[in-house]
Design a protein around this motif. Structure first.
Motif, PDB file in Angstrom:
ATOM      1  N   PHE A 177       6.097  -4.581   4.438  1.00 26.66           N
ATOM      2  CA  PHE A 177       4.662  -4.618   4.726  1.00 26.66           C
ATOM      3  C   PHE A 177       4.194  -3.292   5.315  1.00 26.66           C
ATOM      4  CE2 PHE A 177       0.944  -5.535   7.350  1.00 26.66           C
ATOM      5  CZ  PHE A 177       0.113  -6.063   6.376  1.00 26.66           C
ATOM      6  N   LYS A 178       5.001  -2.706   6.193  1.00 28.64           N
ATOM      7  CA  LYS A 178       4.643  -1.397   6.769  1.00 28.64           C
ATOM      8  C   LYS A 178       4.630  -0.319   5.681  1.00 28.64           C
ATOM      9  CE  LYS A 178       6.356  -2.372  11.379  1.00 28.64           C
ATOM     10  NZ  LYS A 178       7.415  -2.129  12.363  1.00 28.64           N
ATOM     11  N   ALA A 179       5.582  -0.404   4.744  1.00 27.90           N
ATOM     12  CA  ALA A 179       5.605   0.559   3.638  1.00 27.90           C
ATOM     13  C   ALA A 179       4.359   0.404   2.781  1.00 27.90           C
ATOM     14  CB  ALA A 179       6.860   0.358   2.793  1.00 27.90           C
ATOM     15  N   PHE A 180       3.942  -0.846   2.535  1.00 29.72           N
ATOM     16  CA  PHE A 180       2.710  -1.095   1.784  1.00 29.72           C
ATOM     17  C   PHE A 180       1.508  -0.462   2.488  1.00 29.72           C
ATOM     18  CE2 PHE A 180      -1.040  -3.904   2.032  1.00 29.72           C
ATOM     19  CZ  PHE A 180      -1.562  -3.690   0.770  1.00 29.72           C
ATOM     20  N   ARG A 181       1.400  -0.682   3.793  1.00 29.88           N
ATOM     21  CA  ARG A 181       0.273  -0.112   4.540  1.00 29.88           C
ATOM     22  C   ARG A 181       0.282   1.403   4.493  1.00 29.88           C
ATOM     23  NH1 ARG A 181       0.329  -3.115  10.084  1.00 29.88           N
ATOM     24  NH2 ARG A 181       1.594  -1.307  10.479  1.00 29.88           N
ATOM     25  N   THR A 182       1.457   1.999   4.658  1.00 32.07           N
ATOM     26  CA  THR A 182       1.566   3.458   4.643  1.00 32.07           C
ATOM     27  C   THR A 182       1.198   4.030   3.280  1.00 32.07           C
ATOM     28  OG1 THR A 182       3.313   3.346   6.300  1.00 32.07           O
ATOM     29  CG2 THR A 182       3.147   5.389   5.025  1.00 32.07           C
ATOM     30  N   LEU A 202      -3.298   6.254  -7.930  1.00 31.14           N
ATOM     31  CA  LEU A 202      -2.781   5.124  -8.706  1.00 31.14           C
ATOM     32  C   LEU A 202      -1.290   4.925  -8.474  1.00 31.14           C
ATOM     33  CD1 LEU A 202      -4.679   5.474 -12.102  1.00 31.14           C
ATOM     34  CD2 LEU A 202      -4.925   3.663 -10.409  1.00 31.14           C
ATOM     35  N   THR A 203      -0.545   6.002  -8.404  1.00 29.95           N
ATOM     36  CA  THR A 203       0.896   5.897  -8.166  1.00 29.95           C
ATOM     37  C   THR A 203       1.187   5.273  -6.811  1.00 29.95           C
ATOM     38  OG1 THR A 203       1.290   7.843  -9.546  1.00 29.95           O
ATOM     39  CG2 THR A 203       3.042   7.216  -8.027  1.00 29.95           C
ATOM     40  N   PHE A 204       0.530   5.754  -5.766  1.00 30.88           N
ATOM     41  CA  PHE A 204       0.738   5.177  -4.435  1.00 30.88           C
ATOM     42  C   PHE A 204       0.300   3.718  -4.390  1.00 30.88           C
ATOM     43  CE2 PHE A 204       0.508   9.690  -2.826  1.00 30.88           C
ATOM     44  CZ  PHE A 204       1.838   9.745  -2.447  1.00 30.88           C
ATOM     45  N   THR A 205      -0.773   3.369  -5.073  1.00 34.52           N
ATOM     46  CA  THR A 205      -1.243   1.989  -5.100  1.00 34.52           C
ATOM     47  C   THR A 205      -0.241   1.078  -5.795  1.00 34.52           C
ATOM     48  OG1 THR A 205      -3.545   2.735  -5.097  1.00 34.52           O
ATOM     49  CG2 THR A 205      -3.123   0.488  -5.858  1.00 34.52           C
ATOM     50  N   ILE A 206       0.276   1.505  -6.924  1.00 36.31           N
ATOM     51  CA  ILE A 206       1.241   0.688  -7.666  1.00 36.31           C
ATOM     52  C   ILE A 206       2.527   0.503  -6.862  1.00 36.31           C
ATOM     53  CG2 ILE A 206       2.732   0.674  -9.711  1.00 36.31           C
ATOM     54  CD1 ILE A 206       0.335   1.956 -11.219  1.00 36.31           C
ATOM     55  N   ILE A 207       3.030   1.569  -6.266  1.00 36.51           N
ATOM     56  CA  ILE A 207       4.255   1.463  -5.467  1.00 36.51           C
ATOM     57  C   ILE A 207       4.015   0.586  -4.234  1.00 36.51           C
ATOM     58  CG2 ILE A 207       5.926   2.761  -4.079  1.00 36.51           C
ATOM     59  CD1 ILE A 207       5.513   5.093  -6.054  1.00 36.51           C
ATOM     60  N   GLY A 208       2.869   0.746  -3.582  1.00 32.00           N
ATOM     61  CA  GLY A 208       2.538  -0.074  -2.413  1.00 32.00           C
ATOM     62  C   GLY A 208       2.422  -1.542  -2.757  1.00 32.00           C
ATOM     63  N   ASN A 209       1.774  -1.858  -3.885  1.00 34.10           N
ATOM     64  CA  ASN A 209       1.659  -3.260  -4.296  1.00 34.10           C
ATOM     65  C   ASN A 209       3.016  -3.839  -4.683  1.00 34.10           C
ATOM     66  OD1 ASN A 209      -1.060  -3.618  -3.795  1.00 34.10           O
ATOM     67  ND2 ASN A 209      -1.646  -2.797  -5.780  1.00 34.10           N
ATOM     68  N   GLY A 210       3.900  -3.007  -5.199  1.00 33.53           N
ATOM     69  CA  GLY A 210       5.263  -3.466  -5.462  1.00 33.53           C
ATOM     70  C   GLY A 210       5.974  -3.845  -4.167  1.00 33.53           C
ATOM     71  N   GLN A 211       5.729  -3.075  -3.112  1.00 31.24           N
ATOM     72  CA  GLN A 211       6.338  -3.384  -1.812  1.00 31.24           C
ATOM     73  C   GLN A 211       5.816  -4.705  -1.252  1.00 31.24           C
ATOM     74  OE1 GLN A 211       8.810  -1.682  -0.059  1.00 31.24           O
ATOM     75  NE2 GLN A 211       9.015  -0.657  -2.021  1.00 31.24           N
ATOM     76  N   ILE A 212       4.516  -4.945  -1.358  1.00 38.10           N
ATOM     77  CA  ILE A 212       3.974  -6.194  -0.814  1.00 38.10           C
ATOM     78  C   ILE A 212       4.452  -7.384  -1.639  1.00 38.10           C
ATOM     79  CG2 ILE A 212       1.750  -6.239  -2.016  1.00 38.10           C
ATOM     80  CD1 ILE A 212       2.046  -7.012   1.636  1.00 38.10           C
ATOM     81  N   ASN A 213       4.606  -7.199  -2.961  1.00 38.66           N
ATOM     82  CA  ASN A 213       5.126  -8.289  -3.787  1.00 38.66           C
ATOM     83  C   ASN A 213       6.575  -8.613  -3.420  1.00 38.66           C
ATOM     84  OD1 ASN A 213       2.726  -8.638  -5.174  1.00 38.66           O
ATOM     85  ND2 ASN A 213       3.299  -7.219  -6.794  1.00 38.66           N
ATOM     86  N   LYS A 214       7.375  -7.585  -3.125  1.00 38.48           N
ATOM     87  CA  LYS A 214       8.759  -7.825  -2.689  1.00 38.48           C
ATOM     88  C   LYS A 214       8.786  -8.516  -1.329  1.00 38.48           C
ATOM     89  CE  LYS A 214      10.712  -3.968  -5.260  1.00 38.48           C
ATOM     90  NZ  LYS A 214      11.303  -2.617  -5.172  1.00 38.48           N
ATOM     91  N   ALA A 215       7.847  -8.171  -0.448  1.00 38.62           N
ATOM     92  CA  ALA A 215       7.777  -8.820   0.856  1.00 38.62           C
ATOM     93  C   ALA A 215       7.430 -10.304   0.698  1.00 38.62           C
ATOM     94  CB  ALA A 215       6.747  -8.130   1.748  1.00 38.62           C
ATOM     95  N   VAL A 216       6.503 -10.619  -0.202  1.00 34.47           N
ATOM     96  CA  VAL A 216       6.127 -12.015  -0.449  1.00 34.47           C
ATOM     97  C   VAL A 216       7.308 -12.787  -1.031  1.00 34.47           C
ATOM     98  CG1 VAL A 216       4.666 -13.508  -1.885  1.00 34.47           C
ATOM     99  CG2 VAL A 216       3.658 -11.588  -0.650  1.00 34.47           C
ATOM    100  N   THR A 217       8.029 -12.173  -1.949  1.00 37.76           N
ATOM    101  CA  THR A 217       9.200 -12.824  -2.542  1.00 37.76           C
ATOM    102  C   THR A 217      10.245 -13.122  -1.468  1.00 37.76           C
ATOM    103  OG1 THR A 217       8.804 -11.693  -4.636  1.00 37.76           O
ATOM    104  CG2 THR A 217      11.005 -12.588  -4.280  1.00 37.76           C
TER     105      THR A 217
END
Length: 177
Positions: free
Chosen positions: A84-89, A128-143
């Protein structure tokens, strides 16, 4: 001969470091603190993409992924908190990258049209790159969050029985969703 000895030594050290990491990964599921019973699973809406997801918590649509902060921190899992912190960053860096063309316009003495469009296009690509990578982090956190909630919860209780002074003991297993 000395080089071969160094290679073997480095190989042994890297293997032992890998084995330690593996042991640490295996013990991630053993928690010293129980998972709070009031936490609900997080659902991801069908059709969500890597550019943005819609989440539901307790059947209610969340306004943004930032709303997941409270259940994540109540779970108190280091991997979920880290993701989640990685997503925010990453999201913050992506938003700041969008300001680069504005800074170029204000600070540049060279008003080349081609350079501006290169900076502008690069800014969009980076955002776009930072957004896609950040959303990947939040999806992994939810999983990970949902995986931890699915684990069986074991419990033991001893409750005093009124008027007898004795204790009633019981054990239980709770398995959710």
């Amino acid at each position: 001969m000395r080089n071969i000895f160094l290679l073997i030594l480095l190989g042994i050290l890297s293997f032992s470091a890998h084995a330690q990491r593996r042991r640490d990964d295996d013990t991630l599921h053993y928690r010293s603190v129980p998972i709070p019973a009031h936490l609900l699973p997080i659902e991801r809406a069908y059709g969500s993409s890597s550019l943005g997801s819609v989440y539901f918590y307790g059947g209610k649509k969340l306004s943004s992924p930032y709303s997941l902060e409270i259940p994540f921190y109540e779970l108190n899992d280091p991997e979920v908190s880290h993701r989640f912190k990685a997503f925010r960053t990453l999201t913050t860096i992506g938003r700041l990258t969008a300001l680069v063309p504005l800074a170029y316009i204000i600070l540049s003495s060279n008003k080349s049209n081609g350079t501006y469009w290169t900076v502008y296009g690069g800014s969009i690509a980076a955002t776009l790159t930072f957004t896609i990578i950040g959303n990947g982090q939040i999806n992994k956190a939810v999983t990970r969050y949902n995986t931890l909630l699915r684990q069986p919860r074991l419990g033991f209780s001893a409750t005093p029985v009124p008027l007898t002074g004795l204790h009633a003991m019981g054990a239980g297993v709770a398995w959710s969703f």
